[in-house]
Enzyme design. Structure first.
Site, PDB file in Angstrom:
ATOM      1  N   HIS A 155       0.814  -1.218   0.000  1.00 38.76           N
ATOM      2  CA  HIS A 155       0.000   0.000   0.000  1.00 38.76           C
ATOM      3  C   HIS A 155       0.847   1.268   0.000  1.00 38.76           C
ATOM      4  CE1 HIS A 155      -4.029  -1.856   0.771  1.00 38.76           C
ATOM      5  NE2 HIS A 155      -3.257  -2.861   1.147  1.00 38.76           N
ATOM      6  N   ASP A 363       3.636   9.476  -1.042  1.00 37.94           N
ATOM      7  CA  ASP A 363       2.475   8.714  -0.610  1.00 37.94           C
ATOM      8  C   ASP A 363       2.200   7.607  -1.619  1.00 37.94           C
ATOM      9  OD1 ASP A 363       0.403   8.123   1.129  1.00 37.94           O
ATOM     10  OD2 ASP A 363      -0.363  10.165   1.162  1.00 37.94           O
TER      11      ASP A 363
END
Length: 455
Positions: A155, A363
């Site tokens: 992720h 991110d």
């Protein structure tokens, strides 16, 4: 139909204590687990002697958790996961701590998970392991004799080779990924950095359709960007709670335009740089002071890790300096809130905000950007300002894309967003909204599990 087995650090399946699945990922996975009569395994979040798995079935979904001894939490979770892998994978080598006992605890806990979970796996089960906490787990399960199809999804970003090689025994960590059948990354960029490591450090070769071969082992690696539960979030934005929050925000704004940021309190989110950019906007545009204010919601996390305590203290001081320098008797330029809010409340805040400011330094994806877009009024949407270093920027390229390290870039983008005419705001919002709806979290889950089922 094969069962789906999900394994992650924490379990977000609905339980008696928490009846509703929390977040889009939990919604997607619990729906799949319900359909496939699967099980979600993970850590309970509690400390104690590791014993038998605690099973619970609620609303058609079965979860199974174990406690971990305090030493394991210190070394595996607070240590290797959050003080070694997390900063390193987010390009923060100066914050990365290399401690041998951290690595030992990480590998020990993954072995424990393998030992307690393996007896509950049936021959036809599909196994889907999630995130950086569990990289070696597929290899551990293979050591227990499992021949099932096993997939892994990361992720967070995959770091460049020159950064990853700073990790002691980095080859050992990456070797473990070759126990999987399918490895998924959020974006093509993270997939390409993985390719670079495999080809330059492991002598691997790339084949068609994502195939990667090292020695006698071939896996498939894919880019598979996660989405939000778009329809549910759109419905949230129209709920009574969201409408009440929207009214509250409009009334408290007194005609001023709202700029909103919503982030877990983490150094990767670029909050200091965001505050500096907003300060630069206030410094260079004094005539705008009476017309704008910023709300930053930043619930604390990982308080046991010193770097997180440091960033919280630093942001407290910085927000105080900004308000001290620019506030008037009837205006506070920055509202800084260290608590979380329910998603329907956030939907109302997003809808009231003229600007969504999402500026992480790095991110894997960033679902706040997608939630902000999903919550907007189609006839009068706000403007998303998005860091070029968020994985979401590859899909949401109609946003105002900024360099989060540049205070001037952030300040200029705020000014542009606040002055943007309605027609341009709609033109930028529409393709982002279409992407969020078409490539939602259910699309993501089906894309990965389809790849995993292919032999």
């Amino acid at each position: 139909m094969s069962r789906l087995i999900v394994i992650s650090n924490r379990v977000s399946a609905p339980t008696t204590a928490q009846p509703a699945a929390q977040g889009g990922l939990a919604v997607a996975l619990t729906a799949a687990l319900r359909e496939a009569e699967g099980i979600w395994f993970g850590w309970s979040g509690e400390t104690g002697e590791t014993g038998d798995l605690k099973f619970e079935t609620f609303d058609g979904v079965t979860s199974a958790t174990i406690d971990l001894p305090e030493q394991d939490v210190d070394e595996y979770y607070d240590g290797y996961a959050n003080r070694t892998l997390w900063p390193l994978f987010h390009y923060r080598l100066e914050l990365t701590e290399f401690e041998r006992e951290f690595q030992g605890g990480y590998e020990r806990v993954n072995r424990v998970f393998g030992e307690v979970i393996a007896p509950h796996i049936e021959p036809d089960d599909l196994i889907w392991i999630h995130d950086y906490h569990m990289i070696p787990l597929g290899w551990v399960l293979r050591q227990h004799g499992l021949t099932n199809r096993i997939g892994f999804f990361l992720h967070i970003p995959w770091p460049p080779t020159r950064l990853l090689t700073a990790l002691p025994e980095h080859r050992r960590l990456v070797d473990a990924l070759f126990a999987y059948d399918v490895v998924g990354f959020q974006t093509e960029e993270w997939l390409e950095t993985f390719h670079d490591y495999v080809t330059h450090e492991m002598g691997g070769s790339l084949g068609p359709d994502g195939a990667i071969t090292v020695g006698a082992r071939t896996i498939r690696a894919i880019a598979c960007p996660i989405g939000i539960d778009a329809q549910e979030f759109i419905a949230n934005a129209s709920s009574k709670e969201a409408a009440a929050t929207h009214r509250r925000m409009i009334e408290s704004s007194i005609g001023r335009s709202l700029i909103v940021g919503v982030d877990r309190l983490d150094y990767s989110k670029g909050l200091e740089e965001r505050f500096n950019g907003y300060q630069r906007y206030l410094e260079t545009r004094p005539d705008a002071h009476a017309n704008v204010y910023m709300l930053q919601i930043a619930p604390p996390s990982r308080d046991a890790v010193q770097s997180y305590r440091d960033i919280r203290a630093h942001l407290d001081a910085l927000s105080g300096r900004i308000n001290g320098a620019f506030a008037d008797i009837d205006w506070v330029p920055l509202r800084y809130v260290n608590q979380g809010f329910p998603r329907n409340v956030l939907a109302g805040v997003y809808r009231a905000a003229r600007v969504g400011l999402v500026t992480p330094l790095r991110d894997g994806m960033n679902l706040v950007a997608k939630e902000y877009v999903a919550a907007q009024n189609p006839d009068d949407p706000g403007v998303l300002i998005l860091s070029r270093f968020a994985g979401a920027a590859a899909q949401l390229d109609s946003a105002l894309i900024v360099n989060p390290y540049s205070a001037d870039d952030i300040a200029d983008s705020i000014a542009k967003a606040l002055a943007m005419p309605r027609e341009e705001r709609i033109a930028r919002w529409r393709p982002m909204h279409e992407n969020i709806v078409s490539e939602d979290v259910i699309w993501w889950r089906k894309r990965f599990t389809t790849a995993l089922m292919q032999q």
